[in-house]
Write a protein that holds these residues in place. Structure first.
Motif, PDB file in Angstrom:
ATOM      1  N   HIS A  63     -11.151  -8.156   4.697  1.00  0.00           N
ATOM      2  CA  HIS A  63      -9.968  -8.970   4.897  1.00  0.00           C
ATOM      3  C   HIS A  63      -8.798  -8.204   4.809  1.00  0.00           C
ATOM      4  CE1 HIS A  63      -7.317 -12.323   5.620  1.00  0.00           C
ATOM      5  NE2 HIS A  63      -6.672 -11.938   4.328  1.00  0.00           N
ATOM      6  N   ARG A  64      -8.018  -8.094   5.633  1.00  0.00           N
ATOM      7  CA  ARG A  64      -6.757  -7.497   5.580  1.00  0.00           C
ATOM      8  C   ARG A  64      -5.650  -8.368   6.747  1.00  0.00           C
ATOM      9  NH1 ARG A  64      -7.857  -0.905   6.339  1.00  0.00           N
ATOM     10  NH2 ARG A  64      -9.593  -0.746   4.998  1.00  0.00           N
ATOM     11  N   VAL A  74       1.063  -6.313  -2.597  1.00  0.00           N
ATOM     12  CA  VAL A  74       1.979  -5.058  -3.052  1.00  0.00           C
ATOM     13  C   VAL A  74       2.128  -4.660  -4.380  1.00  0.00           C
ATOM     14  CG1 VAL A  74       4.457  -4.395  -2.334  1.00  0.00           C
ATOM     15  CG2 VAL A  74       3.407  -6.135  -0.852  1.00  0.00           C
ATOM     16  N   GLN A  75       1.831  -3.334  -4.322  1.00  0.00           N
ATOM     17  CA  GLN A  75       1.933  -2.730  -5.731  1.00  0.00           C
ATOM     18  C   GLN A  75       3.279  -1.855  -6.005  1.00  0.00           C
ATOM     19  OE1 GLN A  75      -0.314  -2.956  -7.977  1.00  0.00           O
ATOM     20  NE2 GLN A  75      -2.070  -3.444  -7.042  1.00  0.00           N
ATOM     21  N   ILE A  76       4.110  -2.685  -6.547  1.00  0.00           N
ATOM     22  CA  ILE A  76       5.371  -1.981  -6.425  1.00  0.00           C
ATOM     23  C   ILE A  76       5.607  -0.833  -7.429  1.00  0.00           C
ATOM     24  CG2 ILE A  76       7.843  -2.629  -7.155  1.00  0.00           C
ATOM     25  CD1 ILE A  76       7.439  -5.443  -6.344  1.00  0.00           C
ATOM     26  N   ALA A  77       5.969   0.296  -7.008  1.00  0.00           N
ATOM     27  CA  ALA A  77       5.903   1.339  -7.847  1.00  0.00           C
ATOM     28  C   ALA A  77       7.088   2.389  -7.442  1.00  0.00           C
ATOM     29  CB  ALA A  77       4.709   2.227  -7.951  1.00  0.00           C
ATOM     30  N   GLU A  78       8.295   2.028  -7.794  1.00  0.00           N
ATOM     31  CA  GLU A  78       9.457   2.843  -7.213  1.00  0.00           C
ATOM     32  C   GLU A  78      10.079   3.494  -8.655  1.00  0.00           C
ATOM     33  OE1 GLU A  78      10.353   2.733  -4.238  1.00  0.00           O
ATOM     34  OE2 GLU A  78       9.122   1.386  -3.405  1.00  0.00           O
ATOM     35  N   ASN A 152       4.667  -3.189  17.993  1.00  0.00           N
ATOM     36  CA  ASN A 152       4.058  -2.004  17.666  1.00  0.00           C
ATOM     37  C   ASN A 152       2.879  -2.436  16.787  1.00  0.00           C
ATOM     38  OD1 ASN A 152       5.476  -2.184  15.485  1.00  0.00           O
ATOM     39  ND2 ASN A 152       6.058   0.037  15.360  1.00  0.00           N
ATOM     40  N   GLY A 153       2.669  -3.477  16.223  1.00  0.00           N
ATOM     41  CA  GLY A 153       1.735  -3.987  15.375  1.00  0.00           C
ATOM     42  C   GLY A 153       2.240  -3.999  13.797  1.00  0.00           C
ATOM     43  N   HIS A 154       3.193  -3.364  13.487  1.00  0.00           N
ATOM     44  CA  HIS A 154       3.822  -3.510  12.077  1.00  0.00           C
ATOM     45  C   HIS A 154       3.991  -4.959  11.750  1.00  0.00           C
ATOM     46  CE1 HIS A 154       5.196   1.233  11.745  1.00  0.00           C
ATOM     47  NE2 HIS A 154       3.944   0.892  12.512  1.00  0.00           N
ATOM     48  N   LEU A 155       3.766  -5.035  10.596  1.00  0.00           N
ATOM     49  CA  LEU A 155       3.881  -6.152   9.726  1.00  0.00           C
ATOM     50  C   LEU A 155       5.160  -6.462   9.139  1.00  0.00           C
ATOM     51  CD1 LEU A 155       0.413  -6.725   8.619  1.00  0.00           C
ATOM     52  CD2 LEU A 155       0.941  -7.283  10.644  1.00  0.00           C
ATOM     53  N   VAL A 156       5.922  -7.299   9.208  1.00  0.00           N
ATOM     54  CA  VAL A 156       7.280  -7.636   8.440  1.00  0.00           C
ATOM     55  C   VAL A 156       6.833  -8.706   7.330  1.00  0.00           C
ATOM     56  CG1 VAL A 156       9.592  -8.389   8.515  1.00  0.00           C
ATOM     57  CG2 VAL A 156       8.709  -7.169  10.500  1.00  0.00           C
ATOM     58  N   ILE A 157       6.944  -8.363   6.159  1.00  0.00           N
ATOM     59  CA  ILE A 157       6.468  -9.189   4.907  1.00  0.00           C
ATOM     60  C   ILE A 157       7.351  -9.482   4.160  1.00  0.00           C
ATOM     61  CG2 ILE A 157       4.088  -8.039   5.195  1.00  0.00           C
ATOM     62  CD1 ILE A 157       4.826  -6.585   2.776  1.00  0.00           C
ATOM     63  N   ALA A 158       7.230 -10.837   3.475  1.00  0.00           N
ATOM     64  CA  ALA A 158       8.399 -11.105   2.550  1.00  0.00           C
ATOM     65  C   ALA A 158       7.741 -12.095   1.406  1.00  0.00           C
ATOM     66  CB  ALA A 158       9.400 -11.738   3.177  1.00  0.00           C
ATOM     67  N   GLY A 159       8.098 -11.948   0.419  1.00  0.00           N
ATOM     68  CA  GLY A 159       7.716 -12.762  -0.843  1.00  0.00           C
ATOM     69  C   GLY A 159       8.591 -13.055  -1.929  1.00  0.00           C
ATOM     70  N   GLU A 160       8.208 -13.963  -2.679  1.00  0.00           N
ATOM     71  CA  GLU A 160       9.088 -14.337  -3.793  1.00  0.00           C
ATOM     72  C   GLU A 160       8.069 -15.011  -5.019  1.00  0.00           C
ATOM     73  OE1 GLU A 160      12.858 -17.650  -4.751  1.00  0.00           O
ATOM     74  OE2 GLU A 160      12.189 -17.231  -2.550  1.00  0.00           O
ATOM     75  N   ASP A 179       2.892  -0.478   8.052  1.00  0.00           N
ATOM     76  CA  ASP A 179       2.078  -0.262   9.072  1.00  0.00           C
ATOM     77  C   ASP A 179       0.539  -0.489   8.532  1.00  0.00           C
ATOM     78  OD1 ASP A 179       0.517   1.086  10.997  1.00  0.00           O
ATOM     79  OD2 ASP A 179       1.637   2.988  10.664  1.00  0.00           O
ATOM     80  N   PRO A 180      -0.225  -1.300   9.421  1.00  0.00           N
ATOM     81  CA  PRO A 180      -1.495  -2.002   9.102  1.00  0.00           C
ATOM     82  C   PRO A 180      -2.422  -0.979   8.609  1.00  0.00           C
ATOM     83  CG  PRO A 180      -0.786  -2.845  10.896  1.00  0.00           C
ATOM     84  CD  PRO A 180       0.426  -1.813  10.562  1.00  0.00           C
ATOM     85  N   ARG A 181      -2.096   0.557   9.094  1.00  0.00           N
ATOM     86  CA  ARG A 181      -2.785   1.620   8.487  1.00  0.00           C
ATOM     87  C   ARG A 181      -2.818   2.123   7.322  1.00  0.00           C
ATOM     88  NH1 ARG A 181      -1.423   5.858  13.626  1.00  0.00           N
ATOM     89  NH2 ARG A 181       0.602   4.770  12.973  1.00  0.00           N
ATOM     90  N   SER A 182      -1.614   1.583   6.642  1.00  0.00           N
ATOM     91  CA  SER A 182      -1.397   2.054   5.164  1.00  0.00           C
ATOM     92  C   SER A 182      -2.046   0.928   4.376  1.00  0.00           C
ATOM     93  CB  SER A 182       0.001   1.881   4.882  1.00  0.00           C
ATOM     94  OG  SER A 182       0.745   2.957   5.907  1.00  0.00           O
ATOM     95  N   ILE A 183      -2.728  -0.284   4.741  1.00  0.00           N
ATOM     96  CA  ILE A 183      -3.207  -1.137   4.038  1.00  0.00           C
ATOM     97  C   ILE A 183      -4.609  -0.763   3.593  1.00  0.00           C
ATOM     98  CG2 ILE A 183      -3.955  -3.600   3.934  1.00  0.00           C
ATOM     99  CD1 ILE A 183      -2.170  -4.334   5.984  1.00  0.00           C
ATOM    100  N   ALA A 184      -4.774  -0.672   1.978  1.00  0.00           N
ATOM    101  CA  ALA A 184      -5.979  -0.078   1.623  1.00  0.00           C
ATOM    102  C   ALA A 184      -6.896  -1.336   1.628  1.00  0.00           C
ATOM    103  CB  ALA A 184      -5.589   0.342   0.172  1.00  0.00           C
ATOM    104  N   PRO A 185      -8.264  -0.955   1.386  1.00  0.00           N
ATOM    105  CA  PRO A 185      -9.111  -1.900   1.057  1.00  0.00           C
ATOM    106  C   PRO A 185      -8.999  -2.818  -0.224  1.00  0.00           C
ATOM    107  CG  PRO A 185     -10.281   0.161   1.610  1.00  0.00           C
ATOM    108  CD  PRO A 185      -8.696   0.423   1.387  1.00  0.00           C
ATOM    109  N   GLY A 186      -9.182  -4.090   0.121  1.00  0.00           N
ATOM    110  CA  GLY A 186      -8.771  -5.052  -1.073  1.00  0.00           C
ATOM    111  C   GLY A 186      -7.563  -5.522  -0.641  1.00  0.00           C
TER     112      GLY A 186
END
Length: 226
Positions: A63-64, A74-78, A152-160, A179-186
């Motif tokens: 499931h993605r 989202v794993q925030i690592a800035e 183009n298939g890219h996803l705009v995401i937002a969360g709080e 980019d959906p291709r950047s979504i890892a398994p899980g």
């Protein structure tokens, strides 16, 4: 005008100025941070087929996120680090010597033993050095919602995320383009692989107020910034 109204107006103006002094910079996080229900599509003809274009999901893949309303972890690592160094130096010296050995109408011995000599020296030295360093490290996890799917298939995401403990509230907001291709398994993705990232972490309550400068100090700092 009634004189009793003047003190009330003065207090109102003062409070308005205090609110302006306590202004907090904003972060352009995409709003709203939750998915908005799209209008229902036109009723499709019942064909009896399992495949439906508007809600199709492959049966053999993990499931993605792919549709509006899907969630994505989202794993925030800035981590940002910058260093700037500058060194400059200027050294200038000058020297001049002059003397008179003879002059018409003046005895020659008048110029003996350096009586008519002139010497000047000048020097100028400048040295400067400066170092500027900046480092920011932010890590965390937040589950965002797909609020829009681009052509183009890219996803705009937002969360709080809001966490309240006693009299304090910690607010974390996030938005970006995936980019959906950047979504890892899980069904997870690193924040470093998300474009147009907006992250905001604010606190509300007694703890946040204790870490901010008092309005009276801000007032005098505005008048006397030195």
């Amino acid at each position: 005008m009634n004189l009793r109204v003047l003190p009330l107006l003065s207090i109102a103006v003062l409070l308005g100025g205090c609110a302006a002094l306590q202004r907090v910079p904003d972060v352009d996080v995409l709003q709203p941070t939750s998915a908005v229900a799209a209008p229902p599509p036109p009723q499709a003809a019942v064909t009896g087929s399992i495949f439906q274009v508007d809600r199709y999901r492959p049966l053999v893949e993990d499931h993605r996120a792919r549709l509006v309303g899907d969630t994505l972890m989202v794993q925030i690592a800035e981590k940002i680090s910058a260093t700037q160094k500058a060194t400059s130096s200027v050294d200038k010296t000058g020297e001049m010597d002059a003397s008179v050995s003879a002059f018409p109408g003046v005895k020659a011995n008048s110029f003996a033993a350096g009586r008519a000599s002139l010497g000047t020296k000048s020097g100028n030295t400048f040295a400067g050095k400066g170092v500027t360093e900046s480092s920011n490290d932010f890590s965390g996890v937040i589950t965002a919602t797909v609020v829009k799917v681009l052509p183009n298939g890219h996803l705009v995401i937002a969360g709080e995320k809001q966490i309240g403990v006693n009299a304090n509230v910690d607010v974390l907001r996030f938005s970006g383009q995936v980019d959906p291709r950047s979504i890892a398994p899980g069904n997870s993705v690193q924040s470093t692989q998300i474009a147009n990232v907006r992250i905001e972490q604010r606190g509300r309550g007694q703890q946040a107020e204790a870490q901010s400068m008092a309005w009276l100090a801000r007032f005098f700092l505005t008048l006397l910034p030195i």
